[in-house]
Design a protein around this motif. Structure first.
Motif, short mmCIF file in Angstrom:
data_model
loop_
_atom_site.label_atom_id
_atom_site.label_comp_id
_atom_site.label_asym_id
_atom_site.label_seq_id
_atom_site.Cartn_x
_atom_site.Cartn_y
_atom_site.Cartn_z
N SER A 16 0.85 -1.19 0.00
CA SER A 16 0.00 0.00 0.00
C SER A 16 0.90 1.25 0.00
O SER A 16 1.95 1.25 -0.63
N ASP A 43 2.21 -9.32 -0.50
CA ASP A 43 0.96 -8.74 0.03
C ASP A 43 -0.11 -9.81 0.01
O ASP A 43 -0.23 -10.56 -0.97
N LYS A 391 -9.30 17.49 -3.24
CA LYS A 391 -9.46 16.12 -2.71
C LYS A 391 -10.75 15.40 -3.14
O LYS A 391 -10.70 14.27 -3.58
C1 LIG Z 1 -11.52 5.21 5.73
C2 LIG Z 1 -10.14 5.81 5.75
C3 LIG Z 1 -9.92 7.08 5.21
C4 LIG Z 1 -8.64 7.64 5.22
N1 LIG Z 1 -8.45 8.88 4.67
C5 LIG Z 1 -7.20 9.36 4.55
C6 LIG Z 1 -6.96 10.60 3.88
O1 LIG Z 1 -7.90 11.26 3.44
N2 LIG Z 1 -5.69 11.04 3.74
C7 LIG Z 1 -4.63 10.32 4.22
O2 LIG Z 1 -3.47 10.76 4.03
N3 LIG Z 1 -4.82 9.15 4.88
C8 LIG Z 1 -6.07 8.66 5.05
N4 LIG Z 1 -6.28 7.48 5.70
C9 LIG Z 1 -5.12 6.80 6.29
C10 LIG Z 1 -4.34 6.01 5.26
O3 LIG Z 1 -5.20 5.16 4.55
C11 LIG Z 1 -3.27 5.21 5.97
O4 LIG Z 1 -2.46 6.09 6.73
C12 LIG Z 1 -2.40 4.47 4.97
O5 LIG Z 1 -3.18 3.55 4.22
C13 LIG Z 1 -1.26 3.73 5.66
O6 LIG Z 1 -0.51 3.10 4.69
P1 LIG Z 1 0.39 1.84 5.02
O7 LIG Z 1 1.07 1.49 3.74
O8 LIG Z 1 1.23 2.10 6.21
O9 LIG Z 1 -0.61 0.67 5.45
P2 LIG Z 1 -1.94 0.11 4.80
O10 LIG Z 1 -2.52 1.05 3.83
O11 LIG Z 1 -2.78 -0.32 5.94
O12 LIG Z 1 -1.47 -1.15 3.98
C14 LIG Z 1 -0.97 -2.32 4.55
C15 LIG Z 1 -0.77 -3.36 3.47
O13 LIG Z 1 -0.17 -4.51 4.05
C16 LIG Z 1 -0.87 -5.68 3.68
N5 LIG Z 1 -0.73 -6.63 4.81
C17 LIG Z 1 -1.11 -6.43 6.10
N6 LIG Z 1 -0.75 -7.47 6.85
C18 LIG Z 1 -0.13 -8.34 6.02
C19 LIG Z 1 0.46 -9.62 6.19
N7 LIG Z 1 0.52 -10.24 7.39
N8 LIG Z 1 1.00 -10.24 5.11
C20 LIG Z 1 0.97 -9.64 3.90
N9 LIG Z 1 0.43 -8.43 3.67
C21 LIG Z 1 -0.11 -7.80 4.72
C22 LIG Z 1 -2.29 -5.23 3.42
O14 LIG Z 1 -2.95 -6.11 2.51
C23 LIG Z 1 -2.07 -3.84 2.82
O15 LIG Z 1 -1.88 -3.89 1.43
C24 LIG Z 1 -7.56 6.90 5.74
C25 LIG Z 1 -7.77 5.61 6.27
C26 LIG Z 1 -9.04 5.07 6.28
C27 LIG Z 1 -9.25 3.68 6.85
#
Ligand SMILES: Cc1cc2nc3c(=O)[nH]c(=O)nc-3n(C[C@H](O)[C@H](O)[C@H](O)COP(=O)(O)OP(=O)(O)OC[C@H]3O[C@@H](n4cnc5c(N)ncnc54)[C@H](O)[C@@H]3O)c2cc1C
Length: 413
Positions: A16, A43, A391
């Motif tokens: 992600s 993933d 946005k």
């Molecule tokens: C409804 C909602 C609205 C939001 N709106 C905003 C916004 O407007 N602006 C903003 O900046 N942020 C927003 N956010 C926050 C933003 O989505 C997160 O901060 C961001 O997605 C974090 O990214 P990340 O890559 O750390 O983790 P994530 O996006 O949580 O991705 C984690 C990835 O790891 C994978 N994964 C997890 N565990 C495992 C495992 N054990 N094995 C293999 N793969 C795994 C998952 O499938 C996923 O693809 C929002 C969040 C939500 C829920």
């Protein structure tokens, strides 16, 4: 100076915001002389889901369809780097991970970008586009048949979801309950919070502050659709609704660290409760012996104010830059241990700094609140205009597309 052609395996878990940024930047090193480098992206999902746009996806099926971008083409144009559609079961030791299918993979560097999950229906848990879409559609169907909707938690997600539900279904009674005296987290100025209350109220949302809804133990996904009466912690307060949407209770995905943590020391790697993975400012795991493991994004223990997609992406870039520096410095990851490893890696790596102060929250499709460099744009029409233009239109989905090209024929590096 290190031999750039040396064989080095980097595993990135999570494709992600944080993981995609790290994996893309690391894979690009192949074109810069790092000919022995192999990046493996793991993933458990077949698609990236654009959670940022969830408030719109919930009420707009066409947009929901577009919110899933395939991971299979992630390394299009490369025959060397690999995407594996599997869950990470365990970080077995300092150089091996185990996947859900039992495969054991070696790594020189590991990036844990597994983010986290909310308990309720905003956590799209399906691991394929079909399963994720089915979850969103089930909730939408529940909304369509409901007379009243309860949104629990007035953080950014709760505010956006309440606004879109109220704007789309004006005849339904929408209540937003928040446990503090003002909406949104502390880093938001009071003007932003007040603007959000004003704009939600204009859409017909009943905003209740200073009450905490007691979330029942059986509150699994399916339980959110159907009439329930939930209690507030304020004396005598009860909330009856036909659909409940909790936007609270974030939990980090980090259970796979248990075996490594057992070796390092109980509780050493993860915070109790949230499961957040402890990191140093360089995004390295906070353990002397493990300077080659990085944790960018929502999975790490940095403050709540950093839990945004664009900050996770910046952190993914920092993790990749630090890995490059370690490789270039000749850091010998396999032959250093303990304090010696930490000392050897320290000169090469740089800290991540959180210098961006920008927040934009749509409150329904036409209005919004924002904070730019500590300036609050709350109740003003300027905020509505800016948020709509920047946005609300596609919730930044277009910016993600470059990371996930459609699958195509693979070429040779
Ligand atoms: C409804 C909602 C609205 C939001 N709106 C905003 C916004 O407007 N602006 C903003 O900046 N942020 C927003 N956010 C926050 C933003 O989505 C997160 O901060 C961001 O997605 C974090 O990214 P990340 O890559 O750390 O983790 P994530 O996006 O949580 O991705 C984690 C990835 O790891 C994978 N994964 C997890 N565990 C495992 C495992 N054990 N094995 C293999 N793969 C795994 C998952 O499938 C996923 O693809 C929002 C969040 C939500 C829920």
């Amino acid at each position: 100076m290190a031999d750039r052609a040396r064989d080095i395996s980097v595993i990135v878990v999570g494709g992600s915001y944080a993981g995609a940024a790290a994996a893309k930047r690391l894979a690009a090193l192949s074109q810069q002389g790092f000919t022995g480098l192999k990046v493996t992206l793991v993933d458990r999902s077949t698609h990236y889901f654009h959670a940022v746009g969830f408030p719109k996806a919930l009420v707009d099926d066409k947009y929901a369809e577009k919110s899933f971008l395939p991971l299979t083409g992630f390394f299009a144009g490369s025959s060397k780097h690999e995407y594996i559609n599997q869950g990470l079961a365990a970080v077995v030791d300092a150089h091996h991970v185990e996947l859900d299918d039992g495969r054991r993979l070696y790594y020189d560097y590991l990036v844990l970008a597994t983010g986290g999950k909310a308990p309720g229906p905003i956590n799209v848990a399906g691991r394929t586009k079909e399963a994720g879409l089915a979850e969103i559609r089930a909730l939408r169907q529940g909304l369509e048949g409901a007379e009243s909707v309860l949104v629990i938690g007035g953080g950014p997600v709760g505010v956006e979801v309440a606004g879109f539900v109220a704007a789309t279904y004006p005849a339904k009674r929408v209540t937003l309950v928040h446990s503090h005296g003002q909406l949104l987290p502390k880093q938001f100025r009071i003007g932003v919070s007040n603007g959000a209350v004003e704009k939600l109220t204009a859409l017909g949302v009943r905003v209740v502050l200073n009450d905490r809804v007691e979330i029942p133990d059986d509150f699994e996904y399916a339980a959110h659709i159907g009439h329930r009466v939930l209690r507030g912690t304020r004396a005598g307060q009860e909330y009856a609704s036909d659909v409940q949407i909790p936007a609270v209770g974030f939990q980090v995905h980090s259970e796979y660290l248990a075996p490594l943590e057992a070796a390092v020391g109980r509780g050493a790697l993860r915070a109790a409760g949230s499961g957040a993975i402890r990191v140093r400012p360089t995004l390295q795991l906070d353990a002397d012996a493990l300077p080659h493991i990085f944790v960018p994004g929502d999975a790490n223990s940095l403050p709540g104010s950093t839990k945004f997609g664009f900050k996770a992406e910046m952190q993914g870039n920092t993790a990749a830059a630090n890995i490059r520096r370690l490789i270039e410095s000749g850091f010998d990851v396999a032959n250093k241990t303990g304090a010696e490893a930490a000392a050897a890696s320290a000169p090469a790596v740089g800290a991540w700094t959180d210098y961006v102060d920008l927040i934009m929250l749509p409150v329904g499709p036409n209005r919004g609140v924002a904070q730019i460099c500590k300036i609050a744009l709350g109740s003003s029409a300027v905020a509505d205009f800016l948020v709509r233009q920047i946005k609300t239109r596609d919730f930044m989905l277009g910016l993600r597309k470059g990371y996930y090209p459609r699958p195509e024929k693979r070429k040779t590096d």
